[in-house]
Write a protein that holds these residues in place. Structure first.
Motif, PDB file in Angstrom:
ATOM      1  N   LYS A 230       3.191   0.176   8.978  1.00 30.21           N
ATOM      2  CA  LYS A 230       2.087  -0.212   9.864  1.00 30.21           C
ATOM      3  C   LYS A 230       0.708  -0.068   9.220  1.00 30.21           C
ATOM      4  O   LYS A 230      -0.313  -0.323   9.853  1.00 30.21           O
ATOM      5  N   GLU A 231       0.672   0.340   7.967  1.00 32.90           N
ATOM      6  CA  GLU A 231      -0.622   0.551   7.302  1.00 32.90           C
ATOM      7  C   GLU A 231      -1.387  -0.770   7.188  1.00 32.90           C
ATOM      8  O   GLU A 231      -0.798  -1.813   6.879  1.00 32.90           O
ATOM      9  N   ILE A 232      -2.671  -0.707   7.403  1.00 33.17           N
ATOM     10  CA  ILE A 232      -3.529  -1.895   7.256  1.00 33.17           C
ATOM     11  C   ILE A 232      -4.448  -1.746   6.044  1.00 33.17           C
ATOM     12  O   ILE A 232      -4.600  -2.656   5.249  1.00 33.17           O
ATOM     13  N   GLY A 233      -5.069  -0.563   5.906  1.00 36.07           N
ATOM     14  CA  GLY A 233      -5.980  -0.331   4.784  1.00 36.07           C
ATOM     15  C   GLY A 233      -5.217  -0.334   3.468  1.00 36.07           C
ATOM     16  O   GLY A 233      -4.211   0.354   3.335  1.00 36.07           O
ATOM     17  N   ALA A 234      -5.673  -1.130   2.504  1.00 43.72           N
ATOM     18  CA  ALA A 234      -4.908  -1.299   1.266  1.00 43.72           C
ATOM     19  C   ALA A 234      -5.741  -0.987   0.029  1.00 43.72           C
ATOM     20  O   ALA A 234      -5.421  -1.443  -1.065  1.00 43.72           O
ATOM     21  N   VAL A 235      -6.800  -0.191   0.206  1.00 44.07           N
ATOM     22  CA  VAL A 235      -7.710   0.047  -0.919  1.00 44.07           C
ATOM     23  C   VAL A 235      -7.030   0.839  -2.030  1.00 44.07           C
ATOM     24  O   VAL A 235      -7.033   0.429  -3.192  1.00 44.07           O
ATOM     25  N   VAL A 236      -6.411   1.959  -1.669  1.00 40.87           N
ATOM     26  CA  VAL A 236      -5.833   2.812  -2.707  1.00 40.87           C
ATOM     27  C   VAL A 236      -4.643   2.111  -3.382  1.00 40.87           C
ATOM     28  O   VAL A 236      -4.459   2.198  -4.594  1.00 40.87           O
ATOM     29  N   GLU A 237      -3.862   1.384  -2.590  1.00 38.38           N
ATOM     30  CA  GLU A 237      -2.700   0.671  -3.146  1.00 38.38           C
ATOM     31  C   GLU A 237      -3.155  -0.398  -4.133  1.00 38.38           C
ATOM     32  O   GLU A 237      -2.545  -0.588  -5.189  1.00 38.38           O
ATOM     33  N   SER A 238      -4.229  -1.094  -3.756  1.00 36.39           N
ATOM     34  CA  SER A 238      -4.792  -2.122  -4.622  1.00 36.39           C
ATOM     35  C   SER A 238      -5.308  -1.504  -5.931  1.00 36.39           C
ATOM     36  O   SER A 238      -5.108  -2.058  -7.018  1.00 36.39           O
ATOM     37  N   ASN A 239      -5.932  -0.316  -5.816  1.00 32.65           N
ATOM     38  CA  ASN A 239      -6.406   0.387  -7.007  1.00 32.65           C
ATOM     39  C   ASN A 239      -5.255   0.823  -7.912  1.00 32.65           C
ATOM     40  O   ASN A 239      -5.339   0.710  -9.137  1.00 32.65           O
ATOM     41  N   TYR A 240      -4.174   1.322  -7.293  1.00 38.58           N
ATOM     42  CA  TYR A 240      -3.003   1.711  -8.095  1.00 38.58           C
ATOM     43  C   TYR A 240      -2.497   0.520  -8.896  1.00 38.58           C
ATOM     44  O   TYR A 240      -2.164   0.632 -10.069  1.00 38.58           O
ATOM     45  N   ARG A 241      -2.426  -0.631  -8.227  1.00 34.94           N
ATOM     46  CA  ARG A 241      -1.903  -1.829  -8.897  1.00 34.94           C
ATOM     47  C   ARG A 241      -2.779  -2.194 -10.099  1.00 34.94           C
ATOM     48  O   ARG A 241      -2.274  -2.429 -11.191  1.00 34.94           O
ATOM     49  N   THR A 242      -4.089  -2.179  -9.880  1.00 34.93           N
ATOM     50  CA  THR A 242      -5.012  -2.527 -10.963  1.00 34.93           C
ATOM     51  C   THR A 242      -4.882  -1.551 -12.124  1.00 34.93           C
ATOM     52  O   THR A 242      -4.741  -1.950 -13.279  1.00 34.93           O
ATOM     53  N   GLU A 243      -4.933  -0.260 -11.812  1.00 34.96           N
ATOM     54  CA  GLU A 243      -4.984   0.763 -12.865  1.00 34.96           C
ATOM     55  C   GLU A 243      -3.634   0.916 -13.589  1.00 34.96           C
ATOM     56  O   GLU A 243      -3.598   1.063 -14.803  1.00 34.96           O
ATOM     57  N   LEU A 244      -2.535   0.900 -12.831  1.00 39.91           N
ATOM     58  CA  LEU A 244      -1.222   1.091 -13.462  1.00 39.91           C
ATOM     59  C   LEU A 244      -0.761  -0.160 -14.213  1.00 39.91           C
ATOM     60  O   LEU A 244       0.021  -0.056 -15.159  1.00 39.91           O
ATOM     61  N   SER A 245      -1.280  -1.321 -13.819  1.00 36.44           N
ATOM     62  CA  SER A 245      -0.937  -2.570 -14.531  1.00 36.44           C
ATOM     63  C   SER A 245      -1.404  -2.543 -15.974  1.00 36.44           C
ATOM     64  O   SER A 245      -0.888  -3.267 -16.815  1.00 36.44           O
ATOM     65  N   ARG A 246      -2.404  -1.705 -16.267  1.00 35.17           N
ATOM     66  CA  ARG A 246      -2.913  -1.622 -17.639  1.00 35.17           C
ATOM     67  C   ARG A 246      -1.904  -0.950 -18.576  1.00 35.17           C
ATOM     68  O   ARG A 246      -1.999  -1.058 -19.785  1.00 35.17           O
ATOM     69  N   LEU A 247      -0.951  -0.192 -18.002  1.00 32.89           N
ATOM     70  CA  LEU A 247      -0.048   0.633 -18.815  1.00 32.89           C
ATOM     71  C   LEU A 247       1.353   0.059 -18.963  1.00 32.89           C
ATOM     72  O   LEU A 247       1.998   0.204 -19.992  1.00 32.89           O
ATOM     73  N   ASN A 248       1.853  -0.538 -17.923  1.00 33.26           N
ATOM     74  CA  ASN A 248       3.234  -1.045 -17.936  1.00 33.26           C
ATOM     75  C   ASN A 248       3.317  -2.118 -16.860  1.00 33.26           C
ATOM     76  O   ASN A 248       2.356  -2.357 -16.130  1.00 33.26           O
ATOM     77  N   ASN A 249       4.485  -2.718 -16.784  1.00 32.67           N
ATOM     78  CA  ASN A 249       4.735  -3.682 -15.724  1.00 32.67           C
ATOM     79  C   ASN A 249       4.485  -3.018 -14.364  1.00 32.67           C
ATOM     80  O   ASN A 249       4.960  -1.923 -14.122  1.00 32.67           O
TER      81      ASN A 249
END
Ligand SMILES: [Zn+2]
Length: 390
Positions: A230-249
Motif C-alpha cells: 500500500k506504500e505510495i511514497g517512492a523516494v527512498v526506493e527510487s534512490n536505492y535504484r539509482t545508487e545501487l544501479s551504479r554497482l551491479n544489475n
C-alpha cells in the motif's frame, strides 16, 4: 482423472464444457450460493443425459444417474485442477521462494487493512527543520533489521551464511548513519534470532523508517527492493535504484500479495508509486511496521547463489553500503558525506580471509599425510595362518 474418463460414455463428454460454463456463470451470479453449484450441476447433468438417452425406464434413469455423477465429478475436478495451476503461478519466481519463510504470523493489524496510506515521505522530510541557531532539528529515526540470525541462517551458499552478511551490512550502515546524525535502532547487533517477523516490524513504532536487509537466492542477479503493497511514497526506493544501479544489475522494485503470494512490480513517477497493490503485504516485517504507521523496505542486496553476484558484492560491499546510506540521506534531506575510510580496509579483510583459508588448507594437508602414513603401514589382520600342505 484419466480413470474417470474411461467410464464416461464418449458422447456425454461434451457435457463437461457445458457444465463448466454453467458453473462459471452461477459462480459469478450474486444471487446464487456457491455451495449449491455442484449439486445444481449434477441435477442438470442427469436431466440432460436422460433426454439424450431418450430412455425413461428404471434402467435408463439409473444409467443417467451414474453418468451424471461421473460427468459432474470430472467437471468439478477439472475446475479444481485449473484453480490449483493458477494458484501456483505466483510461486514460479524462484527468487520469491527463497523468501517464503519471511511471511510470518498474521499479527494484529491495527490499521484498517483496506485503508490506503496517503503519507509519503514529505512529512518526514518536514521533521528536519532548522532550529534557531541554524542547526538541524534531529533526529530522524531509522530502524535497522538484519534478516535471520541465530538458529536461522537464511540462505547458505559458497561458504557464506546470509545472517552474517546481513548483520555485517547493518552494523556498518548503522554506525555510519549514527555518525551522520540519525538515531538508529536495531532488531539485533549480534548473532541471535531476533524473533518473529511481524513482531519485529511492530518494534519500529516511533521510528521514521525501517530497513530490513537480506541476501537473495533462487537464481537471478542484482538488488531487489520490496515495498509494502500500500506504500505510495517512492523516494527512498527510487534512490536505492539509482545508487545501487551504479554497482551491479538492479533487478526490480516490487510488492508481494499476502493473499496469494503474487509479485507485482511497482512503477514510480516523480517520487510516487503509480500502482498501489490492494492487499496485505506478504512480508511479516513490512506488515508489522505498517501496522504501527511506519514505512519500510526489505532490501535484497544480491544473489548469494550466483557466484558472479557474490564476488561483485564481496569486492564492493562497502560501496553497496554507502549507496544505501546515501539513498537514506537524500530521502530525509540529510547531508551525505562519503566515508573517510577508503576500500583498503576491505582489501586487508580479503587478504585476511585468504590467509585463513591457507591455514585451513595446510591443516587438511597434515590430516591427509597422517591418513596416508596409516595406509602405508597398514597390515591386514589374519585370524589364522594357512598351513602349507606337506
Ligand atoms: Zn533472507
Amino acid at each position: 482423472m484419466e480413470y474417470v474418463l474411461n467410464y464416461i460414455v464418449a458422447e456425454y463428454l461434451v457435457l463437461i464444457p457445458v457444465l463448466y460454463i454453467v458453473g462459471v456463470f452461477l459462480k459469478t451470479s450474486k444471487f446464487f450460493n456457491d455451495k449449491y453449484i455442484p449439486l445444481t450441476l449434477l441435477g442438470l447433468a442427469i436431466i440432460l443425459i436422460i433426454f439424450f438417452q431418450n430412455n425413461f425406464t428404471f434402467q435408463g434413469i439409473a444409467q443417467a444417474l451414474i453418468q451424471g455423477i461421473l460427468i459432474t465429478g470430472a467437471t468439478v475436478l477439472s475446475n479444481q485442477v485449473f484453480k490449483q495451476l493458477q494458484k501456483d503461478k505466483p510461486f514460479l519466481s524462484l527468487a520469491a521462494v527463497a523468501n517464503d519463510d519471511q511471511k510470518g504470523e498474521m499479527g494484529t493489524i491495527t490499521n484498517n487493512s483496506e485503508t490506503i496510506k496517503t503519507v509519503n515521505y514529505a512529512p518526514i522530510i518536514g521533521m528536519v527543520n532548522n532550529n534557531q541557531e541554524g542547526g538541524k532539528v534531529m533526529p530522524v529515526k531509522v530502524y535497522l533489521d538484519a534478516g535471520h540470525g541465530g538458529n536461522d541462517p537464511g540462505a547458505v551458499y559458497h561458504g557464506y551464511q546470509e545472517k552474517d552478511l546481513n548483520l555485517e551490512a547493518i552494523l556498518y550502515i548503522g554506525k555510519r548513519l549514527t555518525e551522520l546524525g540519525f538515531t538508529v535502532g536495531y532488531s539485533r547487533t549480534t548473532d541471535i534470532n531476533p524473533g518473529e517477523v511481524f513482531a519485529r516490524g511492530v518494534k519500529t513504532q516511533g521510528y521514521n523508517y525501517l530497513l530490513s536487509i537480506h541476501c537473495n537466492a533462487g537464481g537471478g542477479s542484482g538488488a531487489e527492493v520490496i515495498v509494502n503493497c500500500k506504500e505510495i511514497g517512492a523516494v527512498v526506493e527510487s534512490n536505492y535504484r539509482t545508487e545501487l544501479s551504479r554497482l551491479n544489475n538492479f533487478r526490480k522494485i516490487y510488492s508481494r500479495k499476502y493473499s496469494n503470494g503474487a509479485i507485482i512490480e511497482r512503477n514510480i513517477v516523480s517520487g510516487k508509486f503509480t500502482n498501489v497493490v490492494n492487499d496485505l503485504d506478504w512480508y511479516g516485517i513490512l506488515r508489522g511496521c505498517w501496522s504501527v504507521g511506519v514505512s519500510g523496505d526489505l532490501l535484497e542486496l544480491f544473489f548469494m547463489d550466483n557466484i558472479n553476484d557474490l564476488n561483485i558484492y564481496l569486492l564492493n560491499k562497502q560501496r553497496y553500503w554507502e549507496a544505501i546510506i546515501k539513498s537514506i540521506c537524500l530521502t530525509f534531506g540529510i547531508d551525505y558525506q562519503e566515508s573517510s575510510d577508503d576500500s583498503s580496509n576491505i582489501k586487508a579483510e580479503l587478504k585476511g580471509e585468504i590467509e585463513q583459508l591457507k591455514g585451513i588448507i595446510s591443516d587438511k594437508e597434515a590430516e591427509i599425510n597422517i591418513l596416508q602414513a596409516e595406509i602405508d603401514s597398514f597390515q591386514p589382520i589374519t585370524l589364522y595362518q594357512k598351513k602349507e600342505r606337506t
